[in-house]
Motif scaffolding. Structure first.
Motif, mmCIF file in Angstrom:
data_model
loop_
_atom_site.group_PDB
_atom_site.id
_atom_site.type_symbol
_atom_site.label_atom_id
_atom_site.label_comp_id
_atom_site.label_asym_id
_atom_site.label_seq_id
_atom_site.Cartn_x
_atom_site.Cartn_y
_atom_site.Cartn_z
ATOM 1 N N SER A 89 -29.464 -15.990 -25.263
ATOM 2 C CA SER A 89 -29.942 -14.835 -26.027
ATOM 3 C C SER A 89 -30.438 -13.740 -25.091
ATOM 4 C CB SER A 89 -31.068 -15.248 -26.976
ATOM 5 O OG SER A 89 -30.589 -16.053 -28.022
ATOM 6 N N VAL A 90 -31.223 -14.138 -24.105
ATOM 7 C CA VAL A 90 -31.760 -13.165 -23.148
ATOM 8 C C VAL A 90 -30.621 -12.487 -22.388
ATOM 9 C CG1 VAL A 90 -33.183 -12.879 -21.087
ATOM 10 C CG2 VAL A 90 -33.941 -14.404 -22.923
ATOM 11 N N ILE A 91 -29.623 -13.266 -21.995
ATOM 12 C CA ILE A 91 -28.472 -12.706 -21.276
ATOM 13 C C ILE A 91 -27.703 -11.733 -22.166
ATOM 14 C CG2 ILE A 91 -26.237 -13.259 -20.241
ATOM 15 C CD1 ILE A 91 -27.478 -15.886 -19.265
ATOM 16 N N PHE A 92 -27.498 -12.118 -23.426
ATOM 17 C CA PHE A 92 -26.778 -11.243 -24.355
ATOM 18 C C PHE A 92 -27.555 -9.950 -24.583
ATOM 19 C CE2 PHE A 92 -25.597 -9.711 -28.588
ATOM 20 C CZ PHE A 92 -24.215 -9.700 -28.487
ATOM 21 N N PHE A 93 -28.859 -10.073 -24.820
ATOM 22 C CA PHE A 93 -29.695 -8.887 -25.031
ATOM 23 C C PHE A 93 -29.611 -7.958 -23.820
ATOM 24 C CE2 PHE A 93 -33.013 -10.796 -28.173
ATOM 25 C CZ PHE A 93 -31.972 -11.201 -28.997
ATOM 26 N N GLY A 94 -29.789 -8.536 -22.641
ATOM 27 C CA GLY A 94 -29.762 -7.730 -21.426
ATOM 28 C C GLY A 94 -28.419 -7.067 -21.201
ATOM 29 N N GLY A 95 -27.344 -7.802 -21.473
ATOM 30 C CA GLY A 95 -26.007 -7.242 -21.303
ATOM 31 C C GLY A 95 -25.744 -6.088 -22.248
ATOM 32 N N VAL A 96 -26.146 -6.251 -23.500
ATOM 33 C CA VAL A 96 -25.940 -5.198 -24.501
ATOM 34 C C VAL A 96 -26.694 -3.928 -24.117
ATOM 35 C CG1 VAL A 96 -26.541 -4.513 -26.862
ATOM 36 C CG2 VAL A 96 -25.374 -6.675 -26.452
ATOM 37 N N GLN A 97 -27.956 -4.074 -23.747
ATOM 38 C CA GLN A 97 -28.753 -2.895 -23.417
ATOM 39 C C GLN A 97 -28.304 -2.247 -22.110
ATOM 40 O OE1 GLN A 97 -30.476 -1.606 -25.680
ATOM 41 N NE2 GLN A 97 -30.412 -3.400 -27.033
ATOM 42 N N THR A 98 -27.809 -3.039 -21.180
ATOM 43 C CA THR A 98 -27.281 -2.478 -19.937
ATOM 44 C C THR A 98 -26.042 -1.632 -20.209
ATOM 45 O OG1 THR A 98 -28.127 -4.345 -18.631
ATOM 46 C CG2 THR A 98 -26.358 -3.026 -17.656
ATOM 47 N N VAL A 99 -25.153 -2.147 -21.050
ATOM 48 C CA VAL A 99 -23.949 -1.395 -21.417
ATOM 49 C C VAL A 99 -24.330 -0.118 -22.157
ATOM 50 C CG1 VAL A 99 -21.878 -1.412 -22.857
ATOM 51 C CG2 VAL A 99 -22.444 -3.404 -21.456
ATOM 52 N N ARG A 100 -25.290 -0.224 -23.068
ATOM 53 C CA ARG A 100 -25.718 0.959 -23.834
ATOM 54 C C ARG A 100 -26.250 2.048 -22.909
ATOM 55 N NH1 ARG A 100 -30.233 3.241 -25.638
ATOM 56 N NH2 ARG A 100 -31.544 1.604 -24.757
ATOM 57 N N LEU A 101 -27.119 1.674 -21.998
ATOM 58 C CA LEU A 101 -27.672 2.656 -21.067
ATOM 59 C C LEU A 101 -26.587 3.224 -20.154
ATOM 60 C CD1 LEU A 101 -31.051 0.962 -20.063
ATOM 61 C CD2 LEU A 101 -30.750 3.057 -21.387
ATOM 62 N N GLY A 102 -25.650 2.369 -19.750
ATOM 63 C CA GLY A 102 -24.558 2.834 -18.902
ATOM 64 C C GLY A 102 -23.702 3.878 -19.597
ATOM 65 N N VAL A 103 -23.385 3.630 -20.865
ATOM 66 C CA VAL A 103 -22.585 4.590 -21.636
ATOM 67 C C VAL A 103 -23.357 5.888 -21.829
ATOM 68 C CG1 VAL A 103 -21.562 5.056 -23.897
ATOM 69 C CG2 VAL A 103 -21.224 2.831 -22.806
ATOM 70 N N TYR A 104 -24.643 5.767 -22.132
ATOM 71 C CA TYR A 104 -25.474 6.959 -22.332
ATOM 72 C C TYR A 104 -25.524 7.817 -21.064
ATOM 73 C CZ TYR A 104 -29.602 9.839 -23.170
ATOM 74 O OH TYR A 104 -30.461 10.893 -23.295
ATOM 75 N N LEU A 105 -25.759 7.184 -19.927
ATOM 76 C CA LEU A 105 -25.813 7.925 -18.666
ATOM 77 C C LEU A 105 -24.453 8.522 -18.316
ATOM 78 C CD1 LEU A 105 -28.078 5.542 -16.549
ATOM 79 C CD2 LEU A 105 -28.699 7.752 -17.546
ATOM 80 N N LEU A 106 -23.396 7.798 -18.644
ATOM 81 C CA LEU A 106 -22.051 8.315 -18.396
ATOM 82 C C LEU A 106 -21.804 9.590 -19.193
ATOM 83 C CD1 LEU A 106 -19.239 7.804 -17.078
ATOM 84 C CD2 LEU A 106 -18.636 6.549 -19.156
ATOM 85 N N LEU A 107 -22.243 9.583 -20.450
ATOM 86 C CA LEU A 107 -22.064 10.765 -21.293
ATOM 87 C C LEU A 107 -22.884 11.946 -20.786
ATOM 88 C CD1 LEU A 107 -22.154 9.171 -24.861
ATOM 89 C CD2 LEU A 107 -20.193 10.254 -23.778
ATOM 90 N N VAL A 108 -24.145 11.679 -20.464
ATOM 91 C CA VAL A 108 -25.062 12.759 -20.092
ATOM 92 C C VAL A 108 -24.781 13.306 -18.694
ATOM 93 C CG1 VAL A 108 -27.487 13.317 -19.658
ATOM 94 C CG2 VAL A 108 -26.865 11.917 -21.620
ATOM 95 N N LYS A 109 -24.484 12.411 -17.756
ATOM 96 C CA LYS A 109 -24.359 12.829 -16.365
ATOM 97 C C LYS A 109 -22.930 13.170 -15.936
ATOM 98 C CE LYS A 109 -28.740 12.110 -15.518
ATOM 99 N NZ LYS A 109 -29.669 13.239 -15.234
ATOM 100 N N VAL A 110 -21.948 12.564 -16.594
ATOM 101 C CA VAL A 110 -20.572 12.718 -16.125
ATOM 102 C C VAL A 110 -19.694 13.478 -17.123
ATOM 103 C CG1 VAL A 110 -18.499 11.507 -15.336
ATOM 104 C CG2 VAL A 110 -20.771 10.592 -14.789
ATOM 105 N N VAL A 111 -19.621 12.973 -18.356
ATOM 106 C CA VAL A 111 -18.689 13.546 -19.329
ATOM 107 C C VAL A 111 -19.159 14.900 -19.843
ATOM 108 C CG1 VAL A 111 -17.477 13.156 -21.502
ATOM 109 C CG2 VAL A 111 -18.003 11.222 -20.005
ATOM 110 N N PHE A 112 -20.454 14.993 -20.197
ATOM 111 C CA PHE A 112 -20.999 16.251 -20.728
ATOM 112 C C PHE A 112 -22.225 16.678 -19.918
ATOM 113 C CE2 PHE A 112 -19.204 13.892 -24.355
ATOM 114 C CZ PHE A 112 -18.182 14.768 -24.706
ATOM 115 N N PRO A 113 -22.072 16.918 -18.628
ATOM 116 C CA PRO A 113 -23.243 17.218 -17.789
ATOM 117 C C PRO A 113 -23.900 18.553 -18.097
ATOM 118 C CG PRO A 113 -21.213 17.582 -16.568
ATOM 119 C CD PRO A 113 -20.826 16.932 -17.867
#
Length: 217
Positions: A89-113
């Protein structure tokens, strides 16, 4: 089948219905973002601030139930140690939130800077809700699986453990439902239809497909 329908199918039907209705009856304008006070505003605020940590509540309940179950099983001769899946459960939670933050940063910093604030064609709030919902549904699956496993094997387990598993499942499913209902208002008032649909597809692919893959056999 009961676990699948209760923890996966029903929440997803609610998600599809609420967001679809929000898209169909979309009332998004740039002027209503700060003027609306909606029924789920308190939950919406909690989701924005501590959303990734909310699924830890049902996880804690289930972990406590597993502790009581383990103590009870020690009294039974020849009993085998049950797998609690707390670490998974802890691994799944951590993986999900890591992916979410990664996508968010990708959008803000790279795709739509150059976008101002969070003005880009993607609903990060629905995306967050889907991430939290996936974690909550993961816990619902594990809690109900613990209960059904004990019932199937006809093991003698303390009532406290069973009650805690039931509470964990109810808490997790309630959280997933609240996320879906909150997403309706987000899709209806705060984002253009494409933004919400894009977030739904992305969240389903990145969070809920792994959830299906991780289901216990």
């Amino acid at each position: 089948m009961f676990v699948l329908i209760t923890s996966i199918v029903m929440p997803w039907l609610i998600w599809i219905t609420t967001v679809s209705l929000g898209i169909v009856y979309n009332e998004y304008t740039d002027n209503n973002k700060t003027k609306l006070y909606l029924p789920l505003t308190p939950f919406d605020n909690a989701l924005r601030t501590i959303g990734p940590f909310l699924p830890l509540a049902p996880l804690a309940m289930r972990a406590l139930g597993e502790t009581f179950a383990a103590l009870e099983q020690r009294k039974i001769k020849g009993s085998t140690r049950r797998k609690t899946h707390i670490v998974s459960s802890v691994i799944f939670f951590g993986g999900v939130q890591t992916v979410r933050l990664g996508v968010y940063l990708l959008l803000v910093k790279v795709v739509f800077p150059k976008s101002k604030g969070t003005v880009y064609p993607f609903s990060d709030h629905i995306f967050l809700g889907l991430a939290v919902s996936a974690c909550a549904q993961f816990e619902a699956v594990r809690s109900l699986a613990s209960f059904t496993e004990i019932k199937r094997q006809r093991r003698s387990i303390t009532t406290v453990a069973i009650v805690l598993w039931a509470l964990a499942a109810c808490c997790a499913l309630a959280l997933a439902t609240l996320c879906a209902l909150d997403a309706h208002y987000t899709a209806r008032y705060f984002h253009a239809p494409f933004d919400s649909a894009f977030a739904m597809v992305a969240g389903a692919a990145l969070f809920h497909v792994p959830l299906l893959v991780s289901l216990p056999n």
